[in-house]
Design an enzyme around this catalytic site. Structure first.
Site, PDB file in Angstrom:
ATOM      1  N   HIS A  80       0.860  -1.191   0.000  1.00 50.54           N
ATOM      2  CA  HIS A  80       0.000   0.000   0.000  1.00 50.54           C
ATOM      3  C   HIS A  80       0.890   1.233   0.000  1.00 50.54           C
ATOM      4  O   HIS A  80       1.930   1.251   0.644  1.00 50.54           O
ATOM      5  CB  HIS A  80      -0.869  -0.011   1.262  1.00 50.54           C
ATOM      6  CG  HIS A  80      -2.001   0.957   1.211  1.00 50.54           C
ATOM      7  ND1 HIS A  80      -3.237   0.615   0.699  1.00 50.54           N
ATOM      8  CD2 HIS A  80      -2.100   2.241   1.583  1.00 50.54           C
ATOM      9  CE1 HIS A  80      -4.041   1.663   0.775  1.00 50.54           C
ATOM     10  NE2 HIS A  80      -3.377   2.663   1.312  1.00 50.54           N
ATOM     11  N   ASP A 159     -14.576   2.569   6.463  1.00 54.05           N
ATOM     12  CA  ASP A 159     -13.514   3.404   5.892  1.00 54.05           C
ATOM     13  C   ASP A 159     -14.015   4.179   4.677  1.00 54.05           C
ATOM     14  O   ASP A 159     -13.633   5.323   4.461  1.00 54.05           O
ATOM     15  CB  ASP A 159     -12.300   2.554   5.494  1.00 54.05           C
ATOM     16  CG  ASP A 159     -11.158   3.428   4.987  1.00 54.05           C
ATOM     17  OD1 ASP A 159     -10.646   4.239   5.780  1.00 54.05           O
ATOM     18  OD2 ASP A 159     -10.821   3.343   3.796  1.00 54.05           O
ATOM     19  N   ARG A 166     -13.460  12.660   5.106  1.00 52.80           N
ATOM     20  CA  ARG A 166     -12.136  13.249   5.393  1.00 52.80           C
ATOM     21  C   ARG A 166     -11.629  14.030   4.190  1.00 52.80           C
ATOM     22  O   ARG A 166     -11.042  15.098   4.328  1.00 52.80           O
ATOM     23  CB  ARG A 166     -11.132  12.131   5.737  1.00 52.80           C
ATOM     24  CG  ARG A 166     -11.321  11.567   7.135  1.00 52.80           C
ATOM     25  CD  ARG A 166     -10.471  10.324   7.333  1.00 52.80           C
ATOM     26  NE  ARG A 166      -9.053  10.567   7.174  1.00 52.80           N
ATOM     27  CZ  ARG A 166      -8.164   9.630   6.824  1.00 52.80           C
ATOM     28  NH1 ARG A 166      -8.541   8.378   6.599  1.00 52.80           N
ATOM     29  NH2 ARG A 166      -6.903   9.928   6.719  1.00 52.80           N
ATOM     30  N   SER A 181      -7.040   3.546   8.920  1.00 49.02           N
ATOM     31  CA  SER A 181      -7.673   3.362   7.604  1.00 49.02           C
ATOM     32  C   SER A 181      -6.913   2.307   6.790  1.00 49.02           C
ATOM     33  O   SER A 181      -7.502   1.352   6.273  1.00 49.02           O
ATOM     34  CB  SER A 181      -7.674   4.717   6.871  1.00 49.02           C
ATOM     35  OG  SER A 181      -7.862   4.556   5.491  1.00 49.02           O
ATOM     36  N   LYS A 185      -7.973  -2.058   6.280  1.00 49.53           N
ATOM     37  CA  LYS A 185      -8.255  -2.619   4.948  1.00 49.53           C
ATOM     38  C   LYS A 185      -7.318  -3.777   4.622  1.00 49.53           C
ATOM     39  O   LYS A 185      -7.718  -4.763   4.015  1.00 49.53           O
ATOM     40  CB  LYS A 185      -8.130  -1.516   3.883  1.00 49.53           C
ATOM     41  CG  LYS A 185      -9.301  -0.532   3.937  1.00 49.53           C
ATOM     42  CD  LYS A 185      -9.199   0.546   2.905  1.00 49.53           C
ATOM     43  CE  LYS A 185      -8.142   1.548   3.267  1.00 49.53           C
ATOM     44  NZ  LYS A 185      -8.166   2.789   2.489  1.00 49.53           N
TER      45      LYS A 185
HETATM   46  N1  URA Z   1      -4.554   5.736   2.171  1.00 45.38           N
HETATM   47  C1  URA Z   1      -5.581   5.150   2.843  1.00 45.38           C
HETATM   48  O1  URA Z   1      -6.032   4.068   2.471  1.00 45.38           O
HETATM   49  N2  URA Z   1      -6.080   5.782   3.910  1.00 45.38           N
HETATM   50  C2  URA Z   1      -5.646   6.963   4.342  1.00 45.38           C
HETATM   51  O2  URA Z   1      -6.154   7.479   5.308  1.00 45.38           O
HETATM   52  C3  URA Z   1      -4.578   7.575   3.640  1.00 45.38           C
HETATM   53  C4  URA Z   1      -4.047   6.940   2.551  1.00 45.38           C
END
Ligand code: URA
Length: 416
Positions: A80, A159, A166, A181, A185
């Site tokens: 990620h 999320d 956000r 967040s 995931k």
């Molecule tokens: N990527 C994400 O999945 N969540 C965030 O809050 C910031 C970047």
């Protein structure tokens, strides 16, 4: 009372699991309003959260939806990025890692603010589906060892709604919110080994090293609680990654790199580094051994082949990648060495062109974007084309000096 919870955080006090649960699940159920959630998120941005609060929030996020289990398919690695300008790393490293024999299931997101998202980029390949069901994900992994898809609606639905809020309330750049967040995931998505590329700089969500280190530490601690190996890497996002910014252009650049056509810029270096980290985690081998496999996968064409299999399996066709024919140019206003290229300004320009969204409802134009012809450190002459801008409608381009910093080459004084 909802307002008491907001006030408690405003004063910098620690919220209990029960208070966080009431507030966040109340929001999902419609009992807590957008403006109340926005107020709490802003209080969190300003006052922060304790580790206990972050662990609690991550659990609340994970428990809001399904938890996928791919145990039967072996060790799954995921990567990620916290997001950047021109960040097409996933498009490059996921096929490389899969071509090395390590299964990759990647749940990606859309662009956020000025940063692009992998799902938008993939959708610039005509026909490419990013809404695979759990069954389709499972089948595709078994068949070709790679999936890149959007977050299914059942994984961390909390999320999705919080993230959208956000994005429009200036509450994205918060270490505890980013940590919960991302990690919720990854954990709910069934990844066993997780690599997080934390971007730092003007074009990133985090602009300083201290917070980046805090974020890395926090995500590793969350990983430990859920028995997932988490490795982190902090990488620069003051200048854009590679030459292309904009959806179709970035896919084309990724395809060039996968075919070994571009091999000497920092993007390629970063991709090789991250890919070998993932292969090392997945196979339990050293990074040096992994790097050999990674280079072989690219040089022998296996990685590009895997990319084509991925596109084909998800319904896409690379013949249907289109780039606007209408071009404008940014020209060097003096001769010298490029000492900086402003990632944030390029991010803003790409959104203005239509490559990103200014509001949730905006439709993306995949064919527009920016192609740089020079990177930092290269020498240019006055009148050289520094960047081609692919446009669809009328746009006012920024001045060269707003994006490119060019310093005169220093000449050595002759001794007389
Ligand atoms: N990527 C994400 O999945 N969540 C965030 O809050 C910031 C970047």
């Amino acid at each position: 009372m909802i307002v008491d919870i907001i006030n408690k955080k405003r004063l910098g006090e620690e919220l209990s699991y029960k208070e966080l649960d009431t507030f966040f699940n109340g929001y999902l159920e419609g009992k807590v309003k957008d403006y109340q959630m926005a107020a709490l998120l802003m209080a969190i941005c300003i006052k922060g959260m304790t580790e206990e609060e972050v662990f609690a929030l991550t659990k609340i996020f994970i428990d809001s939806g399904d938890i996928l289990d791919f145990d039967e398919l072996g060790v799954l690695v995921d990567k990620h990025s916290t997001g950047g300008i021109g960040d097409k790393v996933t498009l490059i490293i996921a096929p490389i890692v899969a071509a090395c024999g390590c299964p990759v299931v990647k749940f990606s997101g859309r662009g956020l603010g000025y940063t692009g998202g992998t799902i938008d980029k993939l959708e610039s390949i005509g026909g490419f589906r990013t809404d695979l069901s759990d069954e389709e994900i499972y089948e595709q992994i078994k068949k070709i060892g790679i999936v890149i898809t959007g977050q299914t609606k059942d994984i961390v639905p909390m999320d999705k709604v919080i993230y959208a809020l956000r994005d429009v309330t200036g509450t994205v750049s918060s270490v505890p919110l980013i940590a919960s967040s991302i990690m919720s995931k990854k954990i709910a998505g069934g990844a066993d080994k997780i690599l997080i590329d934390v971007k730092v700089g003007k074009g990133a969500l985090i602009d300083n090293e201290k917070e980046a280190l805090e974020l890395c530490d926090l995500m590793k601690k969350i990983g430990k609680i859920y028995h997932r190996e988490v490795r982190t890497k902090i990488s620069d996002m003051n200048v854009p990654l590679g030459y292309a910014i904009g959806n179709s252009l970035e896919v084309l650049e990724a395809m060039d790199i996968l075919q070994g056509k571009e091999d000497n810029n920092c993007l390629v270096e970063l991709c090789y580094d991250l890919a070998s980290e993932m292969v090392s985690m997945s196979k339990g081998i050293s990074k040096e051994e992994a790097l050999k496999l990674v280079k072989e996968a690219v040089n022998k064409g296996y990685a590009y082949q895997k990319f084509l299999e991925l596109v084909n399996s998800q319904g896409g066709s690379i013949e249907k990648i289109s780039v606007s024919k209408k071009e404008k140019y940014i020209i060097a206003d003096k001769s010298g060495i490029i000492t900086n290229i402003d990632a944030l300004e390029l991010g803003k320009l790409s959104v203005m062109l239509g490559a990103g969204r200014s509001s949730k409802e905006d439709k993306i134009d995949y064919s527009v974007g920016i192609r740089l012809h020079y990177l930092v450190g290269e020498e240019v002459r006055k009148g050289d084309t520094l960047a081609t801008i692919y446009v669809k409608s009328k746009v006012k381009l920024p001045k060269t000096k707003d994006i490119f910093e060019i310093k005169k080459k220093r000449t050595l004084k002759k001794n007389r």
